[in-house]
Enzyme design. Structure first.
Site, mmCIF file in Angstrom:
data_model
loop_
_atom_site.group_PDB
_atom_site.id
_atom_site.type_symbol
_atom_site.label_atom_id
_atom_site.label_comp_id
_atom_site.label_asym_id
_atom_site.label_seq_id
_atom_site.Cartn_x
_atom_site.Cartn_y
_atom_site.Cartn_z
ATOM 1 N N CYS A 116 0.811 -1.229 0.000
ATOM 2 C CA CYS A 116 0.000 0.000 0.000
ATOM 3 C C CYS A 116 0.836 1.267 0.000
ATOM 4 O O CYS A 116 0.398 2.307 -0.478
ATOM 5 C CB CYS A 116 -0.938 0.010 1.200
ATOM 6 S SG CYS A 116 -2.055 -1.387 1.166
ATOM 7 N N HIS A 263 -3.807 7.212 1.232
ATOM 8 C CA HIS A 263 -4.003 5.895 0.611
ATOM 9 C C HIS A 263 -5.436 5.467 0.867
ATOM 10 O O HIS A 263 -5.943 5.598 1.996
ATOM 11 C CB HIS A 263 -3.005 4.901 1.204
ATOM 12 C CG HIS A 263 -3.380 3.477 0.958
ATOM 13 N ND1 HIS A 263 -3.670 3.003 -0.299
ATOM 14 C CD2 HIS A 263 -3.539 2.413 1.804
ATOM 15 C CE1 HIS A 263 -3.989 1.725 -0.217
ATOM 16 N NE2 HIS A 263 -3.914 1.345 1.052
ATOM 17 N N ASN A 293 -9.885 -0.475 -2.624
ATOM 18 C CA ASN A 293 -8.470 -0.266 -2.276
ATOM 19 C C ASN A 293 -7.617 -0.863 -3.392
ATOM 20 O O ASN A 293 -7.625 -2.075 -3.596
ATOM 21 C CB ASN A 293 -8.202 -0.967 -0.930
ATOM 22 C CG ASN A 293 -6.753 -0.845 -0.479
ATOM 23 O OD1 ASN A 293 -5.874 -0.478 -1.240
ATOM 24 N ND2 ASN A 293 -6.508 -1.193 0.776
HETATM 25 O O1 UT7 Z 1 -4.581 -1.112 2.600
HETATM 26 C C1 UT7 Z 1 -3.832 -1.749 3.582
HETATM 27 C C2 UT7 Z 1 -4.267 -1.348 4.917
HETATM 28 N N1 UT7 Z 1 -5.553 -1.916 5.194
HETATM 29 C C3 UT7 Z 1 -6.335 -1.343 6.072
HETATM 30 O O2 UT7 Z 1 -6.004 -0.311 6.597
HETATM 31 C C4 UT7 Z 1 -7.618 -2.042 6.425
HETATM 32 C C5 UT7 Z 1 -7.906 -1.889 7.871
HETATM 33 N N2 UT7 Z 1 -9.053 -2.647 8.349
HETATM 34 C C6 UT7 Z 1 -10.330 -2.409 7.954
HETATM 35 O O3 UT7 Z 1 -10.557 -1.575 7.122
HETATM 36 C C7 UT7 Z 1 -11.448 -3.167 8.647
HETATM 37 O O4 UT7 Z 1 -10.905 -3.922 9.712
HETATM 38 C C8 UT7 Z 1 -12.225 -4.105 7.694
HETATM 39 C C9 UT7 Z 1 -13.091 -3.270 6.753
HETATM 40 C C10 UT7 Z 1 -11.277 -4.980 6.923
HETATM 41 C C11 UT7 Z 1 -13.162 -5.023 8.472
HETATM 42 O O5 UT7 Z 1 -14.047 -4.267 9.265
HETATM 43 P P1 UT7 Z 1 -14.226 -4.614 10.812
HETATM 44 O O6 UT7 Z 1 -15.191 -3.652 11.342
HETATM 45 O O7 UT7 Z 1 -12.865 -4.638 11.428
HETATM 46 O O8 UT7 Z 1 -14.891 -6.052 10.760
HETATM 47 P P2 UT7 Z 1 -14.373 -7.429 11.372
HETATM 48 O O9 UT7 Z 1 -13.278 -7.992 10.550
HETATM 49 O O10 UT7 Z 1 -14.149 -7.282 12.831
HETATM 50 O O11 UT7 Z 1 -15.635 -8.342 11.175
HETATM 51 C C12 UT7 Z 1 -16.872 -8.069 11.860
HETATM 52 C C13 UT7 Z 1 -17.922 -9.070 11.417
HETATM 53 C C14 UT7 Z 1 -17.462 -10.520 11.519
HETATM 54 O O12 UT7 Z 1 -18.572 -11.296 11.897
HETATM 55 P P3 UT7 Z 1 -18.755 -11.780 13.428
HETATM 56 O O13 UT7 Z 1 -17.534 -12.578 13.740
HETATM 57 O O14 UT7 Z 1 -18.846 -10.506 14.227
HETATM 58 O O15 UT7 Z 1 -20.008 -12.557 13.377
HETATM 59 C C15 UT7 Z 1 -17.109 -10.863 10.092
HETATM 60 O O16 UT7 Z 1 -17.211 -12.241 9.823
HETATM 61 O O17 UT7 Z 1 -18.267 -8.855 10.046
HETATM 62 C C16 UT7 Z 1 -18.114 -10.082 9.321
HETATM 63 N N3 UT7 Z 1 -17.680 -9.768 7.968
HETATM 64 C C17 UT7 Z 1 -18.524 -9.494 6.959
HETATM 65 N N4 UT7 Z 1 -19.854 -9.472 6.888
HETATM 66 C C18 UT7 Z 1 -20.423 -9.158 5.700
HETATM 67 C C19 UT7 Z 1 -16.406 -9.639 7.512
HETATM 68 N N5 UT7 Z 1 -16.416 -9.314 6.209
HETATM 69 C C20 UT7 Z 1 -17.721 -9.216 5.845
HETATM 70 C C21 UT7 Z 1 -18.352 -8.897 4.632
HETATM 71 N N6 UT7 Z 1 -19.711 -8.875 4.615
HETATM 72 N N7 UT7 Z 1 -17.659 -8.603 3.514
#
Ligand code: UT7
Length: 336
Positions: A116, A263, A293
């Site tokens: 990134c 980014h 992204n």
């Molecule tokens: O570019 C490089 C740098 N990258 C970044 O800076 C990314 C940083 N991280 C993020 O942007 C966020 O952490 C994400 C967008 C990747 C994820 O969001 P989050 O709020 O951290 O969600 P999470 O991973 O904690 O997941 C929450 C819930 C989970 O379900 P349970 O375990 O709470 O039942 C996931 O399984 O959301 C679920 N989930 C989804 N649900 C629907 C994960 N992905 C999805 C999805 N659709 N695509």
């Protein structure tokens, strides 16, 4: 010593638009979840059935535009720097492919593997080559074909919904005007977090043979992995640090920023940074809503779009900042 400044900008995106609803065909997700957590509405994914786009061919297309806008020809370019995490081949990299595709002279071509923050690193390297007087015009490219390697199933949804394909390019040229062009660049890394955002194989630590031999359907080592919340927490801190470091090195304040190009990792991260630095909507440019992204391409596509929209004018203070896999992060401060 010379300065370097951006004299040409271009980008290229694959035609195929994939909306959040389209993703529901192969995974359990929703438009609401994706927009709420990331701000993304749609992204571009190369459709291999209708297009022969690749990481390097998209880079070459973006480069053509940038060279033309710089008022140069391919023969004026002295060096190529190509940033990507998704090269067409394991080796060689994308830079040599662009040299060939654009029928350029046998100039040097360097690939940058900094994910990134790849474009920030690439721009910084180009700046050093120009400052020393070694080169006059350098083509700096960021390009990614993510869609070919994402896990398109519910298991992979935490990563797959975020990433898009695309390319951007800049021509960095020698500039003799004092106080103009790239004022500083700052680069950082913290490799102890390498495994928090990575793709394990194929690589020399995990060759295809080993993956095939095990033939384990639960093996996800050939798909990208991201510890999302962990990355998010580090991103907001490191983004801020890199911006402050760039401003301080030049005796500038946050009020001096005319345009911040973060980014495009997550709209929530960009909004957090915007609030922290008390910047107005006119002083930050985001396009993650349309493209997702695009990793090494994200900063340069956003910079090009902002410039095309007339949001960057002569003498503006432009700050580029990125954070990602490695971890690596950094900033570039430019007087336009
Ligand atoms: O570019 C490089 C740098 N990258 C970044 O800076 C990314 C940083 N991280 C993020 O942007 C966020 O952490 C994400 C967008 C990747 C994820 O969001 P989050 O709020 O951290 O969600 P999470 O991973 O904690 O997941 C929450 C819930 C989970 O379900 P349970 O375990 O709470 O039942 C996931 O399984 O959301 C679920 N989930 C989804 N649900 C629907 C994960 N992905 C999805 C999805 N659709 N695509």
């Amino acid at each position: 010593m010379y300065n370097s400044k951006i004299t040409g900008l271009g980008y290229y995106l694959p035609e195929n638009v994939v909306t959040n609803d389209d993703l529901k065909e192969f995974m359990d997700t929703s438009d609401e979840w994706i927009q709420e957590r990331t701000g993304i509405k749609e992204r571009r994914w190369i459709d291999p059935k209708t297009s022969d786009d690749s990481t390097s061919s998209m880079g070459a297309k973006a480069a053509k535009v940038a060279i033309e806008r710089a008022g140069l020809t391919k023969d004026d370019i002295d060096f190529i720097i190509f940033a990507t995490l998704s090269p067409d081949m394991y080796f060689p990299g994308g830079g040599v492919r662009v040299q060939d595709m654009l029928d350029m002279p046998t100039i040097g071509a360097l690939d940058v593997r900094n994910q990134c923050s790849g474009f920030i690193y690439a721009l910084s390297v180009a700046d050093q080559f120009i400052k020393t007087g070694m080169y006059k015009n350098i083509l700096v490219i960021g390009s990614e074909n993510h869609s070919g390697g994402l896990e398109k199933s519910t298991r992979g949804r935490g990563v797959t919904v975020i990433f898009g394909d695309g390319a951007g390019a800049a021509v960095l040229s020698r500039c003799e005007e004092e106080g103009k062009g790239i004022l500083s660049s700052h680069l950082h890394s913290e490799g102890k977090y390498a495994r928090e955002l990575m793709l394990d194989g194929p690589a020399t630590g995990r060759w295809v043979d080993a993956i095939m031999e095990e033939n384990n359907p639960d093996d996800t080592s050939y798909y990208p992995y991201m510890n999302g919340q962990f990355v998010f927490k580090h991103a907001v801190v490191r983004f801020s640090e890199a911006i402050v470091e760039g401003l301080q090195a030049n005796g500038l304040q946050k009020e001096d920023i005319d345009m911040l190009i973060p980014h495009q990792a997550n709209l929530r991260i960009a909004q957090f940074i915007q609030r922290k630095f008390q910047l107005s909507d006119d002083n930050v440019y985001n396009n993650i809503m349309k493209y997702g992204n695009t990793t090494a391409a994200s900063v340069i596509i956003a910079l090009t779009e902002a410039w095309e929209l007339g949001k960057i004018k002569d003498n503006d203070l432009v700050v580029l900042a990125a954070f990602g896999s490695g971890f690596t992060w950094g900033s570039v401060v430019i007087r336009w």
